[in-house]
Design a protein around this motif. Structure first.
Motif, PDB file in Angstrom:
ATOM      1  N   ASP A   1       0.833  -1.326  -0.046  1.00  0.00           N
ATOM      2  CA  ASP A   1      -0.022  -0.028   0.210  1.00  0.00           C
ATOM      3  C   ASP A   1       0.796   1.207  -0.039  1.00  0.00           C
ATOM      4  O   ASP A   1       2.032   1.198   0.337  1.00  0.00           O
ATOM      5  CB  ASP A   1      -0.929  -0.154   1.233  1.00  0.00           C
ATOM      6  CG  ASP A   1      -0.417   0.275   2.369  1.00  0.00           C
ATOM      7  OD1 ASP A   1      -0.275   1.480   2.969  1.00  0.00           O
ATOM      8  OD2 ASP A   1      -0.007  -0.635   3.116  1.00  0.00           O
ATOM      9  N   VAL A   2       0.136   2.283  -0.405  1.00  0.00           N
ATOM     10  CA  VAL A   2       1.009   3.668  -0.570  1.00  0.00           C
ATOM     11  C   VAL A   2       1.883   4.025   0.342  1.00  0.00           C
ATOM     12  O   VAL A   2       3.248   4.367   0.310  1.00  0.00           O
ATOM     13  CB  VAL A   2       0.179   4.694  -1.176  1.00  0.00           C
ATOM     14  CG1 VAL A   2       1.150   5.969  -1.187  1.00  0.00           C
ATOM     15  CG2 VAL A   2      -0.411   4.230  -2.528  1.00  0.00           C
ATOM     16  N   THR A   3       1.381   4.145   1.672  1.00  0.00           N
ATOM     17  CA  THR A   3       1.995   4.552   2.977  1.00  0.00           C
ATOM     18  C   THR A   3       3.136   3.757   3.120  1.00  0.00           C
ATOM     19  O   THR A   3       4.117   4.190   3.573  1.00  0.00           O
ATOM     20  CB  THR A   3       1.006   4.776   4.053  1.00  0.00           C
ATOM     21  OG1 THR A   3      -0.247   5.691   3.652  1.00  0.00           O
ATOM     22  CG2 THR A   3       1.714   5.300   5.199  1.00  0.00           C
ATOM     23  N   SER A   4       2.711   2.506   3.179  1.00  0.00           N
ATOM     24  CA  SER A   4       3.798   1.445   3.770  1.00  0.00           C
ATOM     25  C   SER A   4       5.021   1.401   2.866  1.00  0.00           C
ATOM     26  O   SER A   4       6.180   1.287   3.246  1.00  0.00           O
ATOM     27  CB  SER A   4       3.332  -0.008   3.768  1.00  0.00           C
ATOM     28  OG  SER A   4       2.344  -0.185   4.858  1.00  0.00           O
ATOM     29  N   ALA A   5       4.852   1.376   1.574  1.00  0.00           N
ATOM     30  CA  ALA A   5       5.659   1.464   0.620  1.00  0.00           C
ATOM     31  C   ALA A   5       6.750   2.662   0.564  1.00  0.00           C
ATOM     32  O   ALA A   5       7.850   2.700   0.480  1.00  0.00           O
ATOM     33  CB  ALA A   5       5.141   1.339  -0.991  1.00  0.00           C
ATOM     34  N   ALA A   6       5.945   3.979   0.951  1.00  0.00           N
ATOM     35  CA  ALA A   6       6.658   5.319   1.114  1.00  0.00           C
ATOM     36  C   ALA A   6       7.871   5.022   2.347  1.00  0.00           C
ATOM     37  O   ALA A   6       8.669   5.427   2.172  1.00  0.00           O
ATOM     38  CB  ALA A   6       5.906   6.262   1.116  1.00  0.00           C
ATOM     39  N   ILE A   7       7.282   4.728   3.440  1.00  0.00           N
ATOM     40  CA  ILE A   7       7.830   4.520   4.474  1.00  0.00           C
ATOM     41  C   ILE A   7       9.074   3.497   4.446  1.00  0.00           C
ATOM     42  O   ILE A   7      10.200   3.774   4.838  1.00  0.00           O
ATOM     43  CB  ILE A   7       7.027   3.995   5.733  1.00  0.00           C
ATOM     44  CG1 ILE A   7       6.017   5.337   6.174  1.00  0.00           C
ATOM     45  CG2 ILE A   7       7.893   3.809   7.184  1.00  0.00           C
ATOM     46  CD1 ILE A   7       6.672   6.433   6.577  1.00  0.00           C
ATOM     47  N   LYS A   8       8.677   2.335   3.950  1.00  0.00           N
ATOM     48  CA  LYS A   8      10.037   1.277   3.416  1.00  0.00           C
ATOM     49  C   LYS A   8      10.974   2.094   2.727  1.00  0.00           C
ATOM     50  O   LYS A   8      12.256   1.848   2.852  1.00  0.00           O
ATOM     51  CB  LYS A   8       9.133   0.061   2.898  1.00  0.00           C
ATOM     52  CG  LYS A   8      10.510  -0.955   2.594  1.00  0.00           C
ATOM     53  CD  LYS A   8       9.926  -2.048   2.147  1.00  0.00           C
ATOM     54  CE  LYS A   8       9.352  -2.908   3.151  1.00  0.00           C
ATOM     55  NZ  LYS A   8      10.332  -3.309   4.129  1.00  0.00           N
ATOM     56  N   SER A   9      10.504   2.685   1.646  1.00  0.00           N
ATOM     57  CA  SER A   9      11.454   3.368   0.518  1.00  0.00           C
ATOM     58  C   SER A   9      12.366   4.443   1.655  1.00  0.00           C
ATOM     59  O   SER A   9      13.542   4.590   1.333  1.00  0.00           O
ATOM     60  CB  SER A   9      10.888   4.049  -0.573  1.00  0.00           C
ATOM     61  OG  SER A   9      10.229   3.003  -1.223  1.00  0.00           O
ATOM     62  N   LEU A  10      11.607   5.029   2.260  1.00  0.00           N
ATOM     63  CA  LEU A  10      12.468   6.056   2.933  1.00  0.00           C
ATOM     64  C   LEU A  10      13.296   5.450   3.915  1.00  0.00           C
ATOM     65  O   LEU A  10      14.640   6.133   4.008  1.00  0.00           O
ATOM     66  CB  LEU A  10      11.591   6.955   3.587  1.00  0.00           C
ATOM     67  CG  LEU A  10      12.384   8.198   4.526  1.00  0.00           C
ATOM     68  CD1 LEU A  10      12.909   9.089   3.671  1.00  0.00           C
ATOM     69  CD2 LEU A  10      11.155   9.084   5.149  1.00  0.00           C
ATOM     70  N   GLY A  11      12.914   4.351   4.592  1.00  0.00           N
ATOM     71  CA  GLY A  11      13.667   3.549   5.602  1.00  0.00           C
ATOM     72  C   GLY A  11      14.931   3.014   4.706  1.00  0.00           C
ATOM     73  O   GLY A  11      16.108   2.598   5.538  1.00  0.00           O
ATOM     74  N   GLU A  12      14.905   3.012   3.557  1.00  0.00           N
ATOM     75  CA  GLU A  12      16.102   2.319   2.740  1.00  0.00           C
ATOM     76  C   GLU A  12      16.780   3.479   2.099  1.00  0.00           C
ATOM     77  O   GLU A  12      17.858   3.003   1.287  1.00  0.00           O
ATOM     78  CB  GLU A  12      15.482   1.285   1.847  1.00  0.00           C
ATOM     79  CG  GLU A  12      14.857  -0.039   2.318  1.00  0.00           C
ATOM     80  CD  GLU A  12      14.326  -0.925   1.253  1.00  0.00           C
ATOM     81  OE1 GLU A  12      14.266  -0.564  -0.080  1.00  0.00           O
ATOM     82  OE2 GLU A  12      13.758  -1.902   1.557  1.00  0.00           O
ATOM     83  N   LEU A  13      16.840   4.574   2.248  1.00  0.00           N
ATOM     84  CA  LEU A  13      17.446   5.541   1.804  1.00  0.00           C
ATOM     85  C   LEU A  13      19.106   5.466   2.095  1.00  0.00           C
ATOM     86  O   LEU A  13      19.813   5.654   1.195  1.00  0.00           O
ATOM     87  CB  LEU A  13      17.211   6.775   2.538  1.00  0.00           C
ATOM     88  CG  LEU A  13      17.524   8.362   1.837  1.00  0.00           C
ATOM     89  CD1 LEU A  13      17.033   8.350   0.414  1.00  0.00           C
ATOM     90  CD2 LEU A  13      16.839   9.635   2.375  1.00  0.00           C
ATOM     91  N   ASP A  14      19.270   4.852   3.165  1.00  0.00           N
ATOM     92  CA  ASP A  14      20.778   4.404   3.151  1.00  0.00           C
ATOM     93  C   ASP A  14      21.557   3.673   2.240  1.00  0.00           C
ATOM     94  O   ASP A  14      22.823   3.852   1.914  1.00  0.00           O
ATOM     95  CB  ASP A  14      21.284   3.981   4.842  1.00  0.00           C
ATOM     96  CG  ASP A  14      20.825   2.914   5.346  1.00  0.00           C
ATOM     97  OD1 ASP A  14      19.531   2.295   4.575  1.00  0.00           O
ATOM     98  OD2 ASP A  14      20.899   2.409   6.193  1.00  0.00           O
ATOM     99  N   ILE A  15      20.792   2.616   1.793  1.00  0.00           N
ATOM    100  CA  ILE A  15      21.298   1.764   0.554  1.00  0.00           C
ATOM    101  C   ILE A  15      21.301   2.459  -0.468  1.00  0.00           C
ATOM    102  O   ILE A  15      22.426   2.310  -1.433  1.00  0.00           O
ATOM    103  CB  ILE A  15      19.981   0.681   0.152  1.00  0.00           C
ATOM    104  CG1 ILE A  15      19.759  -0.200   1.552  1.00  0.00           C
ATOM    105  CG2 ILE A  15      20.448  -0.158  -0.930  1.00  0.00           C
ATOM    106  CD1 ILE A  15      18.599  -1.199   1.430  1.00  0.00           C
ATOM    107  N   LEU A  16      20.259   3.424  -0.930  1.00  0.00           N
ATOM    108  CA  LEU A  16      20.504   4.562  -1.999  1.00  0.00           C
ATOM    109  C   LEU A  16      21.858   5.453  -1.921  1.00  0.00           C
ATOM    110  O   LEU A  16      22.724   5.573  -2.757  1.00  0.00           O
ATOM    111  CB  LEU A  16      19.214   5.139  -2.365  1.00  0.00           C
ATOM    112  CG  LEU A  16      19.444   6.258  -3.389  1.00  0.00           C
ATOM    113  CD1 LEU A  16      19.517   5.470  -4.836  1.00  0.00           C
ATOM    114  CD2 LEU A  16      18.206   7.109  -3.662  1.00  0.00           C
ATOM    115  N   LEU A  17      21.970   5.841  -0.845  1.00  0.00           N
ATOM    116  CA  LEU A  17      23.079   6.947  -0.397  1.00  0.00           C
ATOM    117  C   LEU A  17      24.463   5.961  -0.530  1.00  0.00           C
ATOM    118  O   LEU A  17      25.521   6.910  -1.146  1.00  0.00           O
ATOM    119  CB  LEU A  17      22.922   7.613   1.054  1.00  0.00           C
ATOM    120  CG  LEU A  17      21.912   8.489   0.791  1.00  0.00           C
ATOM    121  CD1 LEU A  17      21.735   9.177   2.243  1.00  0.00           C
ATOM    122  CD2 LEU A  17      21.929   9.615   0.086  1.00  0.00           C
TER     123      LEU A  17
END
Length: 175
Positions: free
Chosen positions: A153-169
């Protein structure tokens, strides 16, 4: 006459200073594109909220960015394209759905989002100049990331993606 020379000198100096990267900015190379970005500032903002954001993630068994082969072994020529896609993804999908009841967390998210928006614009210019070509591999990798995101769902996906920001960085800094 002296006043106009002084004015022109000051104007020239301020123009030159505006062209220089600000403190903490790095020039990152994504294939043929070069982008000035303060990874340290973004990482600092993320570190301040990381525990809070990751605690809000109800699904620990799935990853959006570290799905096998999502960001691993991206060819040098495809780095610009996938980075362009990822910054658009974060600005257009993730940050829009990451609101909390905590104003401190929201301010940090907003600050990170503004940094991403700036980089998104720079990568967009590169993309428009046809320096940022998209190959089949980068399109497939980004498609996998979108499928992972859209499977929640949109909220869970957004929170998960934000929580994975260190992977991207981490991936950005290795490029």
């Amino acid at each position: 006459m002296k006043g106009s020379h002084l004015f022109l000198c000051l104007l020239s100096m301020s123009y030159c200073l505006n062209l220089m990267p600000t403190s903490g900015n790095k020039i990152l190379h994504f294939g043929p594109c070069r982008v000035s970005m303060s990874v340290t500032e973004i990482r600092s903002g993320f570190t301040a909220i990381k525990a809070n954001i990751q605690a809000r993630d109800p699904i620990r068994t799935l990853s959006i960015l570290s799905y096998p082969h999502s960001l691993h072994k991206v060819k040098s020529l495809d780095r610009c394209c996938i980075t362009h896609h990822l910054f658009n993804f974060y600005v257009d999908k993730v940050f829009k759905h990451c609101k909390t009841e905590d104003s401190y967390i929201n301010r940090k998210i907003s600050s990170i989002a503004n940094s991403f928006l700036s980089v998104k614009r720079k990568l967009g210019q590169c993309h428009e100049q046809n320096k940022c070509l998209c190959g089949q591999e980068s399109d497939e990798k980004f498609k996998q990331i979108l499928e992972n995101y859209e499977g929640l769902d949109v909220t869970s996906a957004a929170i998960k993606s934000l929580g994975e920001l260190d992977i991207l960085l981490d991936w950005i800094e290795k490029s």
